[in-house]
Design a protein around this motif. Sequence first.
Motif, PDB file in Angstrom:
ATOM      1  N   GLU A 192       0.830  -1.208   0.000  1.00  0.00           N
ATOM      2  CA  GLU A 192       0.000   0.000   0.000  1.00  0.00           C
ATOM      3  C   GLU A 192       0.866   1.260   0.000  1.00  0.00           C
ATOM      4  O   GLU A 192       0.545   2.242  -0.673  1.00  0.00           O
ATOM      5  CB  GLU A 192      -0.943  -0.003   1.196  1.00  0.00           C
ATOM      6  CG  GLU A 192      -1.934   1.151   1.172  1.00  0.00           C
ATOM      7  CD  GLU A 192      -3.009   1.032   2.225  1.00  0.00           C
ATOM      8  OE1 GLU A 192      -3.932   1.861   2.219  1.00  0.00           O
ATOM      9  OE2 GLU A 192      -2.925   0.102   3.056  1.00  0.00           O
ATOM     10  N   ARG A 193       1.981   1.247   0.749  1.00  0.00           N
ATOM     11  CA  ARG A 193       2.875   2.404   0.737  1.00  0.00           C
ATOM     12  C   ARG A 193       3.462   2.618  -0.653  1.00  0.00           C
ATOM     13  O   ARG A 193       3.578   3.748  -1.134  1.00  0.00           O
ATOM     14  CB  ARG A 193       3.994   2.209   1.761  1.00  0.00           C
ATOM     15  CG  ARG A 193       3.565   2.431   3.199  1.00  0.00           C
ATOM     16  CD  ARG A 193       4.778   2.546   4.120  1.00  0.00           C
ATOM     17  NE  ARG A 193       5.606   1.331   4.081  1.00  0.00           N
ATOM     18  CZ  ARG A 193       5.386   0.256   4.824  1.00  0.00           C
ATOM     19  NH1 ARG A 193       4.360   0.237   5.674  1.00  0.00           N
ATOM     20  NH2 ARG A 193       6.185  -0.787   4.757  1.00  0.00           N
ATOM     21  N   GLY A 194       3.831   1.523  -1.301  1.00  0.00           N
ATOM     22  CA  GLY A 194       4.375   1.635  -2.645  1.00  0.00           C
ATOM     23  C   GLY A 194       3.381   2.233  -3.631  1.00  0.00           C
ATOM     24  O   GLY A 194       3.742   3.037  -4.489  1.00  0.00           O
ATOM     25  N   VAL A 195       2.113   1.849  -3.471  1.00  0.00           N
ATOM     26  CA  VAL A 195       1.071   2.403  -4.338  1.00  0.00           C
ATOM     27  C   VAL A 195       0.862   3.879  -4.033  1.00  0.00           C
ATOM     28  O   VAL A 195       0.779   4.721  -4.938  1.00  0.00           O
ATOM     29  CB  VAL A 195      -0.250   1.614  -4.161  1.00  0.00           C
ATOM     30  CG1 VAL A 195      -1.380   2.289  -4.931  1.00  0.00           C
ATOM     31  CG2 VAL A 195      -0.079   0.176  -4.628  1.00  0.00           C
ATOM     32  N   ALA A 215      -6.408   3.249 -10.985  1.00  0.00           N
ATOM     33  CA  ALA A 215      -6.872   4.301 -10.090  1.00  0.00           C
ATOM     34  C   ALA A 215      -8.366   4.509 -10.314  1.00  0.00           C
ATOM     35  O   ALA A 215      -8.796   4.725 -11.447  1.00  0.00           O
ATOM     36  CB  ALA A 215      -6.120   5.594 -10.359  1.00  0.00           C
ATOM     37  N   PRO A 216      -9.189   4.432  -9.268  1.00  0.00           N
ATOM     38  CA  PRO A 216     -10.634   4.585  -9.464  1.00  0.00           C
ATOM     39  C   PRO A 216     -10.995   6.004  -9.854  1.00  0.00           C
ATOM     40  O   PRO A 216     -10.330   6.964  -9.491  1.00  0.00           O
ATOM     41  CB  PRO A 216     -11.211   4.238  -8.079  1.00  0.00           C
ATOM     42  CG  PRO A 216     -10.100   4.530  -7.130  1.00  0.00           C
ATOM     43  CD  PRO A 216      -8.827   4.210  -7.863  1.00  0.00           C
ATOM     44  N   ALA A 217     -12.090   6.121 -10.620  1.00  0.00           N
ATOM     45  CA  ALA A 217     -12.582   7.445 -10.970  1.00  0.00           C
ATOM     46  C   ALA A 217     -13.102   8.127  -9.716  1.00  0.00           C
ATOM     47  O   ALA A 217     -13.774   7.516  -8.901  1.00  0.00           O
ATOM     48  CB  ALA A 217     -13.699   7.333 -12.011  1.00  0.00           C
ATOM     49  N   VAL A 218     -12.762   9.384  -9.526  1.00  0.00           N
ATOM     50  CA  VAL A 218     -13.271  10.126  -8.374  1.00  0.00           C
ATOM     51  C   VAL A 218     -14.427  11.023  -8.769  1.00  0.00           C
ATOM     52  O   VAL A 218     -15.078  11.622  -7.944  1.00  0.00           O
ATOM     53  CB  VAL A 218     -12.155  10.974  -7.723  1.00  0.00           C
ATOM     54  CG1 VAL A 218     -11.088  10.071  -7.160  1.00  0.00           C
ATOM     55  CG2 VAL A 218     -11.548  11.937  -8.736  1.00  0.00           C
ATOM     56  N   ALA A 219     -14.664  11.158 -10.054  1.00  0.00           N
ATOM     57  CA  ALA A 219     -15.792  11.950 -10.543  1.00  0.00           C
ATOM     58  C   ALA A 219     -16.174  11.431 -11.913  1.00  0.00           C
ATOM     59  O   ALA A 219     -15.359  10.868 -12.615  1.00  0.00           O
ATOM     60  CB  ALA A 219     -15.428  13.430 -10.628  1.00  0.00           C
ATOM     61  N   ALA A 249       2.834   1.593  -9.767  1.00  0.00           N
ATOM     62  CA  ALA A 249       1.830   2.273 -10.578  1.00  0.00           C
ATOM     63  C   ALA A 249       0.690   1.323 -10.933  1.00  0.00           C
ATOM     64  O   ALA A 249       0.846   0.095 -10.885  1.00  0.00           O
ATOM     65  CB  ALA A 249       2.475   2.807 -11.856  1.00  0.00           C
ATOM     66  N   PRO A 250      -0.496   1.856 -11.290  1.00  0.00           N
ATOM     67  CA  PRO A 250      -1.595   0.996 -11.743  1.00  0.00           C
ATOM     68  C   PRO A 250      -1.165   0.083 -12.879  1.00  0.00           C
ATOM     69  O   PRO A 250      -0.483   0.509 -13.816  1.00  0.00           O
ATOM     70  CB  PRO A 250      -2.648   2.016 -12.219  1.00  0.00           C
ATOM     71  CG  PRO A 250      -2.377   3.230 -11.392  1.00  0.00           C
ATOM     72  CD  PRO A 250      -0.882   3.274 -11.245  1.00  0.00           C
ATOM     73  N   GLY A 251      -1.499  -1.190 -12.762  1.00  0.00           N
ATOM     74  CA  GLY A 251      -1.156  -2.165 -13.781  1.00  0.00           C
ATOM     75  C   GLY A 251       0.143  -2.895 -13.537  1.00  0.00           C
ATOM     76  O   GLY A 251       0.440  -3.901 -14.211  1.00  0.00           O
ATOM     77  N   VAL A 252       0.961  -2.435 -12.590  1.00  0.00           N
ATOM     78  CA  VAL A 252       2.228  -3.109 -12.285  1.00  0.00           C
ATOM     79  C   VAL A 252       1.942  -4.448 -11.621  1.00  0.00           C
ATOM     80  O   VAL A 252       1.131  -4.544 -10.698  1.00  0.00           O
ATOM     81  CB  VAL A 252       3.116  -2.228 -11.386  1.00  0.00           C
ATOM     82  CG1 VAL A 252       4.271  -3.041 -10.803  1.00  0.00           C
ATOM     83  CG2 VAL A 252       3.650  -1.045 -12.165  1.00  0.00           C
ATOM     84  N   ALA A 253       2.638  -5.494 -12.064  1.00  0.00           N
ATOM     85  CA  ALA A 253       2.428  -6.834 -11.516  1.00  0.00           C
ATOM     86  C   ALA A 253       3.201  -7.024 -10.229  1.00  0.00           C
ATOM     87  O   ALA A 253       4.377  -6.635 -10.130  1.00  0.00           O
ATOM     88  CB  ALA A 253       2.845  -7.875 -12.540  1.00  0.00           C
ATOM     89  N   LEU A 254       2.565  -7.626  -9.241  1.00  0.00           N
ATOM     90  CA  LEU A 254       3.248  -8.012  -8.016  1.00  0.00           C
ATOM     91  C   LEU A 254       3.894  -9.379  -8.210  1.00  0.00           C
ATOM     92  O   LEU A 254       3.465 -10.168  -9.065  1.00  0.00           O
ATOM     93  CB  LEU A 254       2.265  -8.048  -6.853  1.00  0.00           C
ATOM     94  CG  LEU A 254       1.532  -6.740  -6.510  1.00  0.00           C
ATOM     95  CD1 LEU A 254       0.720  -6.930  -5.239  1.00  0.00           C
ATOM     96  CD2 LEU A 254       2.503  -5.586  -6.358  1.00  0.00           C
ATOM     97  N   PRO A 255       4.908  -9.702  -7.428  1.00  0.00           N
ATOM     98  CA  PRO A 255       5.557 -11.012  -7.574  1.00  0.00           C
ATOM     99  C   PRO A 255       4.581 -12.145  -7.299  1.00  0.00           C
ATOM    100  O   PRO A 255       3.663 -12.002  -6.477  1.00  0.00           O
ATOM    101  CB  PRO A 255       6.676 -10.970  -6.518  1.00  0.00           C
ATOM    102  CG  PRO A 255       6.893  -9.526  -6.229  1.00  0.00           C
ATOM    103  CD  PRO A 255       5.551  -8.871  -6.395  1.00  0.00           C
ATOM    104  N   PRO A 256       4.763 -13.283  -7.934  1.00  0.00           N
ATOM    105  CA  PRO A 256       3.943 -14.447  -7.593  1.00  0.00           C
ATOM    106  C   PRO A 256       4.083 -14.785  -6.112  1.00  0.00           C
ATOM    107  O   PRO A 256       5.102 -14.476  -5.479  1.00  0.00           O
ATOM    108  CB  PRO A 256       4.516 -15.564  -8.475  1.00  0.00           C
ATOM    109  CG  PRO A 256       5.176 -14.847  -9.611  1.00  0.00           C
ATOM    110  CD  PRO A 256       5.711 -13.572  -9.031  1.00  0.00           C
ATOM    111  N   VAL A 257       3.058 -15.412  -5.578  1.00  0.00           N
ATOM    112  CA  VAL A 257       3.011 -15.679  -4.134  1.00  0.00           C
ATOM    113  C   VAL A 257       4.252 -16.438  -3.658  1.00  0.00           C
ATOM    114  O   VAL A 257       4.920 -16.047  -2.692  1.00  0.00           O
ATOM    115  CB  VAL A 257       1.726 -16.453  -3.784  1.00  0.00           C
ATOM    116  CG1 VAL A 257       1.798 -16.989  -2.351  1.00  0.00           C
ATOM    117  CG2 VAL A 257       0.507 -15.572  -3.953  1.00  0.00           C
TER     118      VAL A 257
END
Length: 439
Positions: free
Chosen positions: A20-23, A77-81, A29-37
């Motif tokens: 969450e801090r990284g985001v 990133a969700p739409a805010v408006a 950034a939106p769309g960046v893949a996280l490492p596999p579990v």
Amino acid sequence: MATQYEISGTTAKGIAGSVERGVAEGALAPGVALPPVRRLADELGVSPGTVATAYKELRQRGIVVTRGRGGTVVAPAPAVASRRPPKVPAGLRDLAGGHPDPALLPALLPPSRLSPGARSHRSAPRLARLEEVVRDWVGADGVPAEHVTFAHGALDLVGRVLSVELRPGDAVAMEDPGYHHLLDLVAALGLRAVPVAVDDAGIRPDDLREALRAGVRAVVFSPRAQNPYGGCFSADRRDALAGVLRAAPEVLVVENDHASEVSGAPLRTVTGAGLRRWVHVRTVSKFLGTDLRWAAAACDPVTLARHDGRLLLTSGWVSHLLQETVHGLMTDADTRALVARARETYALRRTALAGELGARGIASHAVSGMNLWVPVRDESAVVNGLRSHGWWVAAGARFRLASGPGVRITAAGLAPADAARLASDFAAVLGESEATYGG
């Protein structure tokens, strides 16, 4: 793609907090893949279950989404408006707003019986006499009407239902092209819109089937006056869709009958076709007044309980003053006559414009409702070209997910005499831009 950000933590909470801090800082950034579990578990020296728990928490909070073989990625990133349409330039005829003709709306007068004093209506949030009117209203069109509820407009009701039924990252099947405020609402809730194509008979069964196979948790569609395309369910289309939906009993079906009384087409609802989870939504803004922020819904008992439970925890109830106003208008003979005249007038204006466009070789889609969808090669060229002729129409971009370009024209206030001039100007614009119509 792999991320350069180093996720840290030895507990599920710590790992989730690191992501969450990284985001928040923009490193993820939106769309960046996280490492596999398993890979991240090895890097951090924890169990795969700890990482899986962290990812689950992040999904529930809408920070990441899981895309099957695509892995876990940072959520868009969700739409805010909502994507508001541009302001209508001065001096232009506005055919872009999607609004009814004010001349065909009743006068809004406050009811004589005002709610006395300051008291809570939580114990009786709905007027019993308005409930009965709603049951008769939707029941006459074949919608099961045992369970009904109210909200502050259709978007309010749809948003509340989706928020209690789904979790951020879940997928929702949406009409494409579709109503831009609904598309933005889904994004704002952290949900993922899966486009489903429409045609003159409404949402397409084969495309819906593919969306269900892809794992959507809900589907939202209009059975008539589809905005912006104008589609209306045929009996065959209704039956085909019902068959597709019955094969996915856990999927929530939201039937948005937003223009009901002035759609100019019969309702062919899927709600009486043996579905388990469903809600049929109606509003009155298109024929009683755009300032009447009220909607009614008939639904299955589980959906009713979940919607009303959330409503009671937020606004509590829909204003009884507003309910009194709606009840008075819906039971007034003169208002019903005005609504009938509006329905006939909108159908005449819509078909007149479609006929004038067709006479000039310009195809359009306008089976029902107040709008026409006109496919074009270059939306900007058409919008700007018509602007030079004094018309303002809506570019289709804000209505589309994956469908082709087009423009939406609201014909609600366009007299047939003006339709011929608009169609001639449209043809001239297409010629001036050398666009191949429908390409």
